[in-house]
Motif scaffolding. Structure first.
Motif, PDB file in Angstrom:
ATOM      1  N   ASN A  30      61.521  -9.846  12.836  1.00  0.00           N
ATOM      2  CA  ASN A  30      61.116 -11.130  13.399  1.00  0.00           C
ATOM      3  C   ASN A  30      60.262 -10.933  14.666  1.00  0.00           C
ATOM      4  N   ASN A  31      60.665  -9.968  15.499  1.00  0.00           N
ATOM      5  CA  ASN A  31      59.890  -9.667  16.710  1.00  0.00           C
ATOM      6  C   ASN A  31      58.493  -9.157  16.347  1.00  0.00           C
ATOM      7  N   LEU A  32      58.438  -8.299  15.331  1.00  0.00           N
ATOM      8  CA  LEU A  32      57.141  -7.738  14.930  1.00  0.00           C
ATOM      9  C   LEU A  32      56.231  -8.822  14.344  1.00  0.00           C
ATOM     10  N   ILE A  33      56.834  -9.768  13.632  1.00  0.00           N
ATOM     11  CA  ILE A  33      56.050 -10.890  13.090  1.00  0.00           C
ATOM     12  C   ILE A  33      55.495 -11.714  14.254  1.00  0.00           C
ATOM     13  N   GLU A  34      56.376 -12.013  15.206  1.00  0.00           N
ATOM     14  CA  GLU A  34      55.981 -12.826  16.365  1.00  0.00           C
ATOM     15  C   GLU A  34      54.823 -12.187  17.131  1.00  0.00           C
ATOM     16  N   LYS A  35      54.865 -10.845  17.233  1.00  0.00           N
ATOM     17  CA  LYS A  35      53.807 -10.146  17.966  1.00  0.00           C
ATOM     18  C   LYS A  35      52.588  -9.893  17.092  1.00  0.00           C
ATOM     19  N   GLY A  36      52.637 -10.303  15.850  1.00  0.00           N
ATOM     20  CA  GLY A  36      51.514 -10.094  14.923  1.00  0.00           C
ATOM     21  C   GLY A  36      51.375  -8.640  14.492  1.00  0.00           C
ATOM     22  N   GLN A  37      52.459  -7.854  14.646  1.00  0.00           N
ATOM     23  CA  GLN A  37      52.365  -6.437  14.271  1.00  0.00           C
ATOM     24  C   GLN A  37      52.630  -6.188  12.788  1.00  0.00           C
ATOM     25  N   ILE A  38      53.290  -7.134  12.148  1.00  0.00           N
ATOM     26  CA  ILE A  38      53.329  -7.074  10.686  1.00  0.00           C
ATOM     27  C   ILE A  38      53.029  -8.472  10.148  1.00  0.00           C
ATOM     28  N   LYS A  39      52.414  -8.493   8.969  1.00  0.00           N
ATOM     29  CA  LYS A  39      52.099  -9.801   8.405  1.00  0.00           C
ATOM     30  C   LYS A  39      52.637  -9.912   6.990  1.00  0.00           C
ATOM     31  N   ALA A  40      52.853 -11.178   6.609  1.00  0.00           N
ATOM     32  CA  ALA A  40      53.404 -11.421   5.278  1.00  0.00           C
ATOM     33  C   ALA A  40      52.301 -11.328   4.234  1.00  0.00           C
ATOM     34  N   VAL A  41      52.661 -10.824   3.065  1.00  0.00           N
ATOM     35  CA  VAL A  41      51.736 -10.853   1.932  1.00  0.00           C
ATOM     36  C   VAL A  41      52.371 -11.773   0.893  1.00  0.00           C
ATOM     37  N   VAL A  42      51.722 -12.911   0.655  1.00  0.00           N
ATOM     38  CA  VAL A  42      52.254 -13.866  -0.326  1.00  0.00           C
ATOM     39  C   VAL A  42      51.338 -13.849  -1.536  1.00  0.00           C
ATOM     40  N   ASP A  43      51.903 -13.532  -2.677  1.00  0.00           N
ATOM     41  CA  ASP A  43      51.134 -13.456  -3.902  1.00  0.00           C
ATOM     42  C   ASP A  43      51.034 -14.860  -4.508  1.00  0.00           C
ATOM     43  N   ARG A  44      52.003 -15.256  -5.312  1.00  0.00           N
ATOM     44  CA  ARG A  44      51.957 -16.583  -5.945  1.00  0.00           C
ATOM     45  C   ARG A  44      53.059 -17.478  -5.408  1.00  0.00           C
ATOM     46  N   ARG A  45      52.815 -18.792  -5.572  1.00  0.00           N
ATOM     47  CA  ARG A  45      53.829 -19.788  -5.190  1.00  0.00           C
ATOM     48  C   ARG A  45      54.155 -20.578  -6.448  1.00  0.00           C
ATOM     49  N   TYR A  46      55.424 -20.816  -6.703  1.00  0.00           N
ATOM     50  CA  TYR A  46      55.853 -21.605  -7.863  1.00  0.00           C
ATOM     51  C   TYR A  46      56.778 -22.713  -7.391  1.00  0.00           C
ATOM     52  N   PRO A  47      56.643 -23.934  -8.007  1.00  0.00           N
ATOM     53  CA  PRO A  47      57.669 -24.944  -7.716  1.00  0.00           C
ATOM     54  C   PRO A  47      58.956 -24.534  -8.435  1.00  0.00           C
ATOM     55  N   LEU A  48      60.114 -24.996  -7.962  1.00  0.00           N
ATOM     56  CA  LEU A  48      61.394 -24.605  -8.567  1.00  0.00           C
ATOM     57  C   LEU A  48      61.404 -24.895 -10.075  1.00  0.00           C
ATOM     58  N   GLU A  49      60.715 -25.970 -10.463  1.00  0.00           N
ATOM     59  CA  GLU A  49      60.681 -26.340 -11.889  1.00  0.00           C
ATOM     60  C   GLU A  49      60.076 -25.223 -12.734  1.00  0.00           C
ATOM     61  N   GLN A  50      59.279 -24.337 -12.113  1.00  0.00           N
ATOM     62  CA  GLN A  50      58.646 -23.246 -12.885  1.00  0.00           C
ATOM     63  C   GLN A  50      59.314 -21.893 -12.605  1.00  0.00           C
ATOM     64  N   ILE A  51      60.618 -21.943 -12.366  1.00  0.00           N
ATOM     65  CA  ILE A  51      61.343 -20.711 -12.026  1.00  0.00           C
ATOM     66  C   ILE A  51      61.282 -19.696 -13.173  1.00  0.00           C
ATOM     67  N   VAL A  52      61.214 -20.180 -14.396  1.00  0.00           N
ATOM     68  CA  VAL A  52      61.151 -19.261 -15.553  1.00  0.00           C
ATOM     69  C   VAL A  52      59.846 -18.466 -15.489  1.00  0.00           C
ATOM     70  N   GLU A  53      58.737 -19.169 -15.260  1.00  0.00           N
ATOM     71  CA  GLU A  53      57.428 -18.500 -15.149  1.00  0.00           C
ATOM     72  C   GLU A  53      57.444 -17.531 -13.962  1.00  0.00           C
ATOM     73  N   ALA A  54      58.075 -17.949 -12.860  1.00  0.00           N
ATOM     74  CA  ALA A  54      58.128 -17.088 -11.672  1.00  0.00           C
ATOM     75  C   ALA A  54      58.859 -15.787 -12.007  1.00  0.00           C
ATOM     76  N   HIS A  55      59.997 -15.917 -12.694  1.00  0.00           N
ATOM     77  CA  HIS A  55      60.755 -14.706 -13.065  1.00  0.00           C
ATOM     78  C   HIS A  55      59.943 -13.832 -14.010  1.00  0.00           C
ATOM     79  N   ARG A  56      59.241 -14.472 -14.964  1.00  0.00           N
ATOM     80  CA  ARG A  56      58.437 -13.664 -15.913  1.00  0.00           C
ATOM     81  C   ARG A  56      57.364 -12.879 -15.171  1.00  0.00           C
ATOM     82  N   TYR A  57      56.755 -13.521 -14.170  1.00  0.00           N
ATOM     83  CA  TYR A  57      55.686 -12.848 -13.418  1.00  0.00           C
ATOM     84  C   TYR A  57      56.259 -11.698 -12.583  1.00  0.00           C
ATOM     85  N   VAL A  58      57.318 -11.960 -11.859  1.00  0.00           N
ATOM     86  CA  VAL A  58      57.902 -10.927 -10.981  1.00  0.00           C
ATOM     87  C   VAL A  58      58.402  -9.741 -11.817  1.00  0.00           C
ATOM     88  N   GLU A  59      58.947 -10.058 -12.964  1.00  0.00           N
ATOM     89  CA  GLU A  59      59.511  -9.036 -13.856  1.00  0.00           C
ATOM     90  C   GLU A  59      58.469  -8.031 -14.347  1.00  0.00           C
TER      91      GLU A  59
END
Ligand code: NAP
Length: 264
Positions: A222-251
């Protein structure tokens, strides 16, 4: 959501782990039928003795064995693995970091020293993207190994060198590493790795044992995020209704950083 969510959902373990997982999750049927380990959200209310958090605060955390984060509400112990969300990231970014970050920190914190040459195999996944940035933070010279489409991403995270595993076998080069961290797991590269290590070099794979997810490491992240020393990498976003597709993709095992499930 994480690779572990898929492993748990599919009960994809063998041998001793099969029994251990049964004891943790429940034998015959899951103790908590709602999956999901990592979460970010707003505190709706707190118990009368809770002083560390208050209503309306934004938090991020991980409930490794309690699950239940694929949901609108979750009851969490204030003494659990959770912190106030860093102000400079949104919920999607915040939730993409703890899983890979905590696992990478568990393996790297005690094994990386400043000035060492570290190779991260599987550099583009949740654990790999965190590992590249954390190894840089610890002062290492970092080489990331990934497929062609991820080369630029890994460079952008600070890697000094990147190797495309579809074109080059790093174990056949002259380069020697103090540490090789296999963040992709499963793939057995340990034997080949030996010839790419320095005399006292070490190979660690993320599938060696069960990493302990520590509060002190969540605070450090959390400290490293706050200082900008590490950043998040977000690939895809799914609504909860598409949890099946999300699992298929992650798998498929080729996501870049984290996949986020959004619950309204
Ligand atoms: N011990 C534990 O308790 C524990 C806990 C969590 C996770 N794990 C292990 O850690 C692994 C990684 O987790 P994660 O969340 O980071 O997964 P992830 O986000 O799905 O990332 C998978 C990574 O593997 C790479 N990869 C896939 N095929 C490859 C190949 N043939 N050669 C080299 N790299 C390859 C991918 O890169 P490209 O897309 O570029 O191919 C990607 O970087 C999991 O699969 C699991 O086995 C273990």
């Amino acid at each position: 959501m994480t690779a572990s969510d898929c492993i748990v959902r599919g009960y994809k373990v063998t041998g001793k782990s099969w029994l251990l997982m049964g004891l943790v999750l429940g034998i015959g049927k899951p103790r908590n039928p709602i999956l999901g380990m990592v979460y970010a959200g707003e505190v709706e209310s707190v118990g009368k003795n809770v002083t560390s958090f208050k209503k309306g605060e934004q938090v991020v955390g991980c409930d490794r064995f309690g699950f239940g984060t694929y949901a609108e509400y979750k009851c969490i112990s204030s003494k659990g693995l959770l912190v106030k969300k860093a102000a400079n990231v949104n919920f999607e970014e915040a939730v993409a970091i703890p899983y890979g970050g905590l696992i990478a920190l568990y393996y790297l914190k005690r094994n990386v020293q400043s000035g060492q040459k570290v190779l991260i195999y599987g550099a583009s996944g949740a654990i790999g993207t965190a590992a590249v940035q954390l190894a840089k933070y610890f002062g290492a010279e970092v080489t990331g190994v990934c497929s062609t489409t991820n080369l630029e991403l890994i460079k952008s995270l600070g890697a000094d060198k990147v190797i495309d595993y579809t074109k080059e076998d790093f174990t056949h080069s002259e380069e020697r590493y103090n540490l090789i961290f296999n963040a992709a797991g499963k793939r057995k590269i340990k034997l080949q790795c030996k010839r790419a290590l320095t005399k006292n070099g070490k190979h660690i794979t993320v599938d060696d044992g069960s990493p302990t997810l520590l509060m002190e490491n969540l605070i450090l992240l959390n400290n490293l995020i706050e200082k900008g020393q590490i950043k998040a990498v977000v690939d895809r976003r799914y609504p909860l209704e598409q949890i099946v597709e999300a699992h298929r993709y992650v798998e498929k095992g080729h996501k870049k950083g984290g996949v986020v499930v959004k619950v309204k």
